[in-house]
Design a protein around this motif. Structure first.
Motif, short mmCIF file in Angstrom:
data_model
loop_
_atom_site.label_atom_id
_atom_site.label_comp_id
_atom_site.label_asym_id
_atom_site.label_seq_id
_atom_site.Cartn_x
_atom_site.Cartn_y
_atom_site.Cartn_z
N THR A 1 0.82 -1.22 0.00
CA THR A 1 0.00 0.00 0.00
C THR A 1 0.85 1.26 0.00
OG1 THR A 1 -0.19 0.10 2.41
CG2 THR A 1 -1.86 -1.17 1.24
N ASP A 2 2.05 1.23 0.62
CA ASP A 2 2.89 2.42 0.64
C ASP A 2 4.27 2.08 1.20
OD1 ASP A 2 3.95 5.15 1.14
OD2 ASP A 2 1.88 5.75 0.76
N THR A 3 5.32 2.53 0.51
CA THR A 3 6.69 2.35 1.02
C THR A 3 7.38 3.70 1.22
OG1 THR A 3 7.84 2.22 -1.11
CG2 THR A 3 6.89 0.17 -0.26
N TYR A 4 6.61 4.80 1.12
CA TYR A 4 7.21 6.14 1.26
C TYR A 4 7.95 6.27 2.59
CZ TYR A 4 7.58 11.23 1.56
OH TYR A 4 8.05 12.51 1.69
N GLY A 5 7.36 5.73 3.64
CA GLY A 5 8.05 5.69 4.92
C GLY A 5 7.72 6.83 5.85
N ILE A 6 8.51 6.90 6.92
CA ILE A 6 8.34 7.91 7.96
C ILE A 6 9.63 8.74 8.04
CG2 ILE A 6 7.92 8.32 10.42
CD1 ILE A 6 5.52 7.09 9.06
N TYR A 7 9.46 10.06 8.08
CA TYR A 7 10.62 10.96 8.14
C TYR A 7 10.74 11.58 9.54
CZ TYR A 7 11.23 10.41 3.15
OH TYR A 7 11.47 9.87 1.91
N ASN A 8 11.96 11.97 9.86
CA ASN A 8 12.24 12.45 11.22
C ASN A 8 11.34 13.61 11.65
OD1 ASN A 8 14.36 10.62 11.85
ND2 ASN A 8 15.78 11.83 10.61
N ASN A 9 11.12 14.58 10.74
CA ASN A 9 10.32 15.74 11.14
C ASN A 9 8.84 15.40 11.29
OD1 ASN A 9 9.82 15.38 8.44
ND2 ASN A 9 10.00 17.53 7.88
N GLU A 10 8.38 14.31 10.67
CA GLU A 10 7.01 13.86 10.86
C GLU A 10 6.84 13.18 12.21
OE1 GLU A 10 5.28 12.50 6.62
OE2 GLU A 10 7.00 11.35 7.31
N TRP A 11 7.85 12.40 12.58
CA TRP A 11 7.70 11.54 13.76
C TRP A 11 8.08 12.24 15.06
CZ3 TRP A 11 4.75 7.85 14.91
CH2 TRP A 11 4.97 7.08 16.04
N PHE A 12 9.17 12.99 15.02
CA PHE A 12 9.68 13.57 16.27
C PHE A 12 9.14 14.98 16.53
CE2 PHE A 12 13.01 10.42 15.13
CZ PHE A 12 12.86 9.61 16.25
N HIS A 13 8.37 15.53 15.61
CA HIS A 13 7.65 16.79 15.83
C HIS A 13 8.56 17.96 16.23
CE1 HIS A 13 4.18 14.20 15.61
NE2 HIS A 13 4.55 13.54 16.68
N ASP A 14 9.78 17.94 15.75
CA ASP A 14 10.69 19.04 16.10
C ASP A 14 11.11 19.84 14.88
OD1 ASP A 14 12.22 17.16 14.87
OD2 ASP A 14 13.76 17.03 16.43
N GLY A 15 10.34 19.73 13.81
CA GLY A 15 10.66 20.47 12.59
C GLY A 15 9.40 20.78 11.81
N ASP A 16 9.57 21.39 10.67
CA ASP A 16 8.46 21.75 9.80
C ASP A 16 8.05 20.52 8.99
OD1 ASP A 16 6.66 22.75 8.00
OD2 ASP A 16 7.94 24.40 7.30
N ILE A 17 6.79 20.08 9.17
CA ILE A 17 6.32 18.87 8.50
C ILE A 17 6.28 19.04 6.98
CG2 ILE A 17 3.86 19.40 8.52
CD1 ILE A 17 3.42 16.44 9.38
N ASN A 18 6.25 20.30 6.50
CA ASN A 18 6.24 20.56 5.06
C ASN A 18 7.64 20.61 4.46
OD1 ASN A 18 3.44 20.73 4.47
ND2 ASN A 18 3.37 22.71 5.51
N GLU A 19 8.63 20.44 5.30
CA GLU A 19 10.00 20.38 4.83
C GLU A 19 10.49 18.94 4.78
OE1 GLU A 19 11.94 22.38 3.48
OE2 GLU A 19 11.41 24.44 4.05
N ARG A 20 11.51 18.67 3.97
CA ARG A 20 12.10 17.34 3.93
C ARG A 20 13.10 17.18 5.07
NH1 ARG A 20 13.17 16.76 -2.60
NH2 ARG A 20 11.09 15.99 -3.12
N SER A 21 13.28 15.95 5.50
CA SER A 21 14.25 15.66 6.56
C SER A 21 14.77 14.25 6.37
CB SER A 21 13.60 15.80 7.94
OG SER A 21 12.62 14.78 8.13
N GLY A 22 15.68 13.84 7.23
CA GLY A 22 16.23 12.49 7.14
C GLY A 22 15.14 11.44 7.33
#
Length: 385
Positions: free
Chosen positions: A112-133
């Motif tokens: 269904t999806d392999t896009y994954g989870i990014y650091n700024n999405e999970w740890f809530h310490d950055g802008d979710i509209n930006e890319r991160s590790g």
């Protein structure tokens, strides 16, 4: 007399949901073992695969003779926990013998999806509209091994956007393309109701920045349109009234497949999709995306080698293997799993979405995804030995 009639009508209205639930309850289960892979699960609601679970539950497909599939439990991938904790239970931990056993036990696999989870999405310490590790994601070597094994065993394989897009490594992407004779152009796209960045915060900041970097800091778009992004971070914007006669992408289906899968001739699709090129000698196009371009729009897409029409659903249903690719985020729809417990609920589908809202995706689920997947599963179940 009128009061009695009114009470009778009220009782009938109240009795209908109870009757539908009882009808669902007494419907026999059908055991269908599915290996569901979802690496993009931010909450226990399992948004990226909830539409699949809805269909399985509504049609009484179960993982054992008695046990239904659970949205928050029955998949391989990223499992969210409380307080930014998580657990990884993907295929990466499997040995080859265990993968082979899974391919024996499973009737079908659905990525269904392999896009994954990014650091700024999970740890809530950055802008979710930006890319991160990236924390976890991408089509892995073990995922590919399972796909090969399922293909060899002639089991049903269903995949969809984003199975081989970013962050999947190019080497694994090429292996997938060779395995199923389906090539990704490198382009993904999405419709935006409003391209004015001052009022629409859904437009990713990285997308705007990449476009501005290539256009002397200019972003002049105000109306609706489609943003195309490729794997080299190039951005192409086409706007309604300039490049588009009608901004909303449509999924169109030929008559033979409308009848086979119970699909509408045309339906809007306002979410993410990718542009794939199948080998016509191997694969068949069931439905296609159609972009209503002006002359200027055609020139703009041609300049970037983006086709105006491309597959929405690609399939290969021959004796050697059975495969589907959905070129959109098809299993991600705003549906409530609770409504799946009622038989014939589809008769009341118009109550579950508002057609006046151009961004709603409920109509896509009820009129396209639900009949498509239901018929795919029913056809496959009937052909099983």
């Amino acid at each position: 007399m009128r009061k009695k009639l009114f009470r009778g009508i009220i009782l009938i209205i109240l009795a209908i949901p109870l009757f539908m639930w009882l009808a669902w309850l007494v419907t026999p289960n059908t055991k269908l073992v599915i290996a569901i892979i979802d690496k993009t699960v931010l909450t226990k609601k399992g948004q990226e695969h909830i539409s699949l679970n809805w269909v399985l539950n509504n049609k009484k497909y179960t993982k054992t003779s008695e046990d239904p599939y659970e949205v928050s439990h029955d998949y391989f991938g990223f499992f969210p926990k409380d307080n930014e904790e998580f657990k990884l239970k993907g295929l990466e931990r499997f040995s080859y013998p265990k993968l082979n056993q899974l391919s024996e036990d499973a009737d079908l696999v659905y990525f269904t999806d392999t896009y994954g989870i990014y650091n700024n999405e999970w740890f809530h310490d950055g802008d979710i509209n930006e890319r991160s590790g990236i924390l976890y994601g991408g089509l892995s070597d073990k995922d590919l091994q399972l796909l090969r094994l399922m293909k060899e065993k002639k089991k049903l394989i269903i995949t969809e956007f984003n199975t081989i897009g970013s962050p999947t490594a190019r080497e694994n992407r090429v292996k997938f393309e060779e395995l199923f004779q389906l090539r990704w152009t490198g382009w993904t796209a999405r419709y935006f109701e409003n391209l004015d960045i001052r009022s629409n915060d859904e437009i990713p900041a990285w997308l705007v920045r990449n476009y501005k970097n290539a256009h002397q800091g200019n972003w002049s778009f105000k109306r609706s349109g489609i943003a195309f992004v490729n794997d080299k971070d190039e951005v192409v914007i086409i706007e309604e009234g300039v490049h588009l006669n009608r901004a909303m992408p449509q999924i169109e289906t030929k008559q033979e497949f409308q009848e086979e899968y119970g699909l509408p001739e045309s339906i809007k699709y306002p979410f993410w999709f990718d542009i794939m090129i199948p080998d016509p000698k191997v694969n068949t196009i069931v439905s296609s995306f159609d972009i209503d371009l002006t002359t200027k729009g055609k020139e703009e897409l041609k300049k970037h080698k983006i086709p105006a029409s491309f597959p929405a659903v690609t399939r290969h249903l021959q004796d050697d293997y059975k495969f589907f690719y959905f070129s959109g985020d098809f299993a991600d729809n705003p549906v409530s799993i609770e409504s799946s417990y009622f038989k014939w609920i589809g008769f009341f589908k118009n109550f579950f979405y508002d057609q006046r809202n151009i961004m709603e995706r409920g109509s896509f689920f009820w009129n396209y995804y639900k009949p498509l997947l239901t018929n795919i599963l029913e056809d496959y179940d009937q052909d099983r030995p």
